[in-house]
Design an enzyme around this catalytic site. Structure first.
Site, PDB file in Angstrom:
ATOM      1  N   LYS A 192       4.948   4.738  -1.250  1.00 41.41           N
ATOM      2  CA  LYS A 192       5.151   6.121  -1.701  1.00 41.41           C
ATOM      3  C   LYS A 192       6.453   6.693  -1.158  1.00 41.41           C
ATOM      4  O   LYS A 192       6.969   7.680  -1.678  1.00 41.41           O
ATOM      5  CB  LYS A 192       3.956   6.978  -1.297  1.00 41.41           C
ATOM      6  CG  LYS A 192       2.691   6.611  -2.091  1.00 41.41           C
ATOM      7  CD  LYS A 192       1.438   7.224  -1.520  1.00 41.41           C
ATOM      8  CE  LYS A 192       0.216   6.725  -2.303  1.00 41.41           C
ATOM      9  NZ  LYS A 192      -1.060   7.058  -1.673  1.00 41.41           N
ATOM     10  N   GLY A 218       0.806  -1.210   0.000  1.00 41.24           N
ATOM     11  CA  GLY A 218       0.000   0.000   0.000  1.00 41.24           C
ATOM     12  C   GLY A 218       0.840   1.262   0.000  1.00 41.24           C
ATOM     13  O   GLY A 218       1.945   1.307  -0.553  1.00 41.24           O
ATOM     14  N   SER A 219       0.323   2.304   0.647  1.00 40.72           N
ATOM     15  CA  SER A 219       0.904   3.639   0.513  1.00 40.72           C
ATOM     16  C   SER A 219       2.282   3.801   1.145  1.00 40.72           C
ATOM     17  O   SER A 219       2.936   4.829   0.930  1.00 40.72           O
ATOM     18  CB  SER A 219      -0.053   4.678   1.097  1.00 40.72           C
ATOM     19  OG  SER A 219      -1.209   4.783   0.285  1.00 40.72           O
ATOM     20  N   THR A 220       2.750   2.811   1.919  1.00 38.85           N
ATOM     21  CA  THR A 220       4.125   2.916   2.406  1.00 38.85           C
ATOM     22  C   THR A 220       5.113   2.912   1.238  1.00 38.85           C
ATOM     23  O   THR A 220       6.237   3.396   1.372  1.00 38.85           O
ATOM     24  CB  THR A 220       4.456   1.769   3.378  1.00 38.85           C
ATOM     25  OG1 THR A 220       4.192   0.522   2.735  1.00 38.85           O
ATOM     26  CG2 THR A 220       3.630   1.878   4.642  1.00 38.85           C
TER      27      THR A 220
END
Length: 582
Positions: A295, A291-293
């Site tokens: 980014k 997921g957004s980790t």
């Protein structure tokens, strides 16, 4: 001769012994005194020898206690007392015992020497209730000359068996592996079987080393910190009715793992008492779309390659539609976003456009440099292999930018995050403590300036973005949230998520990383029904940091001081607009 005269001349004395001849008494007393003197001298010599032996042993133990480290004291004290185990002990970074071997007695029989197999079996089953008389009798009735009856008896059990006095029963000395902390280090230390063979964790992967050395194996982990991480993670799992979770604490400067927990776990003293799935190490063996980790790495790649700067901005007004896929933002701002805002608001749209600007080959090469295309290099062989797209197309680059399409382990993410924030040096995570001069050199994957920019973005997330619940006053925490839908049969399971948060502190001088991931949490009234990383995992990280800071002698600081603000401020300036092709 007249008998009467003879009796008169030699009277008979009946109430006392005949007196010895002259001189004999002196010789008898001299011999007795000499024997007593010899016995006394021998006794004195024996006492002196024992006293000397105990003095030497005592002096050696005192020397060990004063001049050796805790692990050395443990090993040398055992040798001084005459016990050398088959496997070396395992201790934490402070010398606290995590695994050791104790001498025990194991019971075996020679069936040929057993007079009555049925009677012997019944008697043995009466003192060892865990054994069935029928099974014992079957063994004792065999044609073999050696059968095991019970391994690793307790001293009480050995005493009770001895009392039976059954011919043909014998004892053999063996070592039993003991794990004093139970399940606390189950997935790190692992366990060994009754024959002393490592079957999981470091016990398996360093099996030959543990058998060949006498000095304790010194690990990087800290029992105190492991307790804290497990306790806070368990509370988070219970609060959000999750199925499990994982946590890591790492020194970002060295790659040393200070704590690592995977729940549910098991007791290595009784590994068979827990379901087999409890032995699965989610931190190293499990691979997930994070997921957004991700980014973190998408932003670091764009900044380091020069395709973006902190003043760049991207159009995030509309979702991206490509083929049959649509990329949207969870909480859409529906406007142009700067790179810091893309990170702060965790924008999927902005991240995808940043990835396209950098290019597919740049992204793939960067993920390779961070170590995301091969198993994480650690002393545990229980390391999952990453899953990545082949071929690697533009649509893959866009989804990988926000954590979908490339699966890695949580330890991969911790290792990569440490490199992004420690100045740009990638170091392999380690569980074995080594002197500083023996630590392997790292590899530079980012410029120092890029690492400093990423520290600013991390701090922004906690101060103003999705990670506010991770703020621990005085410890200058920075971090990144992540919420990823789990993959199931036929696609993503929209109500089953992995919620994570990676926190680092103090952000102006990064030292420690705390990563927490909770598996399938359910929203609560307190979280307003949300089960995202900011609501589920961030508070756990905050609690761990708040308890860890005093333990490690890190004093709280004034987070508003000019020095800290200058180190972490994001300077404003004219925006550089970039419109990535969709």
């Amino acid at each position: 001769m007249n008998p009467t005269a003879a009796l008169t001349a030699r009277p008979v004395v009946l109430d006392r012994p005949e007196a010895p001849p002259p001189g004999r008494s002196v010789r008898f007393e001299g011999a007795a005194k000499q024997a007593l003197e010899i016995g006394r001298n021998r006794l004195l010599v024996t006492c002196a020898v024992f006293a000397l032996a105990f003095t030497v042993i005592g002096g050696r133990l005192i020397e060990i206690a004063v001049s050796r480290s805790a692990p050395q004291r443990l090993a040398e004290a055992r040798r001084a007392l005459g016990f050398v185990p088959d496997r070396a002990p395992i201790v934490d970074r402070n010398g606290t015992l995590l695994a050791t071997s104790l001498p025990t007695a194991s019971l075996y029989a020679d069936p040929r020497d057993v007079l009555d197999a049925g009677e012997a079996a019944a008697k043995l089953a009466s003192v060892l209730p865990g054994l069935a008389a029928e099974e014992i009798q079957a063994k004792l009735s065999s044609e073999k000359n050696f059968v095991w009856l019970k391994r690793n008896l307790t001293p009480r059990q050995q005493y009770e068996v001895n009392r039976l006095g059954i011919p043909g029963f014998y004892f053999q000395r063996e070592d039993k592996r003991i794990y004093p902390d139970g399940s606390l280090f189950a997935h790190i230390v692992g366990f060994a079987d009754v024959d002393g063979r490592g079957l999981a964790g470091l016990e398996r992967d360093l099996d030959e080393r543990l058998k060949s050395q006498t000095q304790p194996l010194l690990l990087t982990v800290d029992v105190r910190l492991q307790h804290i991480l497990r306790e806070e993670l368990q509370q988070g799992i219970q609060e959000f009715s999750a199925v499990g979770g994982m946590g890591i604490v790492m020194d970002v400067r060295t790659g040393e793992i200070l704590a690592m927990v995977s729940l549910p776990d098991f007791d290595p003293n009784r590994p068979g008492a827990s379901p087999p799935e409890n032995r699965f190490n989610r931190n190293t063996l499990g691979v997930y779309e994070m997921g957004s980790t991700f980014k973190i790495f998408n932003s670091a790649m764009a900044l380091d390659s020069g395709t973006a700067s902190l003043r760049s901005s991207y159009d995030a007004r509309q979702p991206i539609r490509i083929s049959r896929y649509t990329i949207t933002d969870y909480h859409a701002e529906r406007r142009w976003l700067t790179v810091p805002e893309i990170f702060k608001y965790s924008s999927n749209i902005g991240s995808a456009k940043m990835a396209l600007d950098a290019g597919v080959e740049t992204q793939r090469a960067f993920m390779g440099r961070v170590g995301f295309l091969k198993p994480v290099p650690i002393e545990l062989k229980e390391a999952g292999k990453p899953l990545y797209p082949r071929p690697w197309r533009p649509i893959n680059a866009m989804t990988i930018a926000f954590g979908h399409g490339l699966s890695v382990s949580p330890l991969h993410v911790a290792m990569g995050t440490a490199a992004v924030l420690n100045g740009g040096i990638l170091r392999a995570p380690t569980l074995i403590r080594r002197p500083p001069e023996e630590m392997p050199a790292g590899t530079r994957i980012l410029k120092q300036s890029t690492s400093e920019d990423m520290r600013r973005l991390f701090r922004l997330v906690v101060e103003e973005g999705t990670g506010k619940n991770a703020a621990a006053p005085g410890y200058v925490v920075g971090g990144k949230t992540g919420t990823a839908e789990k993959v199931g049969h036929g696609g993503y399971r929209h109500k089953s998520v992995l919620s994570s948060f990676i926190g680092v502190f103090p952000m102006h001088d990064p030292q420690y990383l705390v990563m927490v991931m909770v598996d399938e949490p359910k929203g609560t009234k307190r979280s307003h029904g949300y089960a995202t990383g900011g609501w589920v995992a961030a508070p756990v990280v905050r609690k761990v940091i708040t308890r860890m800071g005093p333990l490690y002698g890190i004093p709280p600081v004034d987070e508003t001081s000019p020095e800290i603000r200058r180190a972490l401020v994001i300077e404003s300036g004219p925006q550089e607009k970039r419109i990535a092709s969709q």
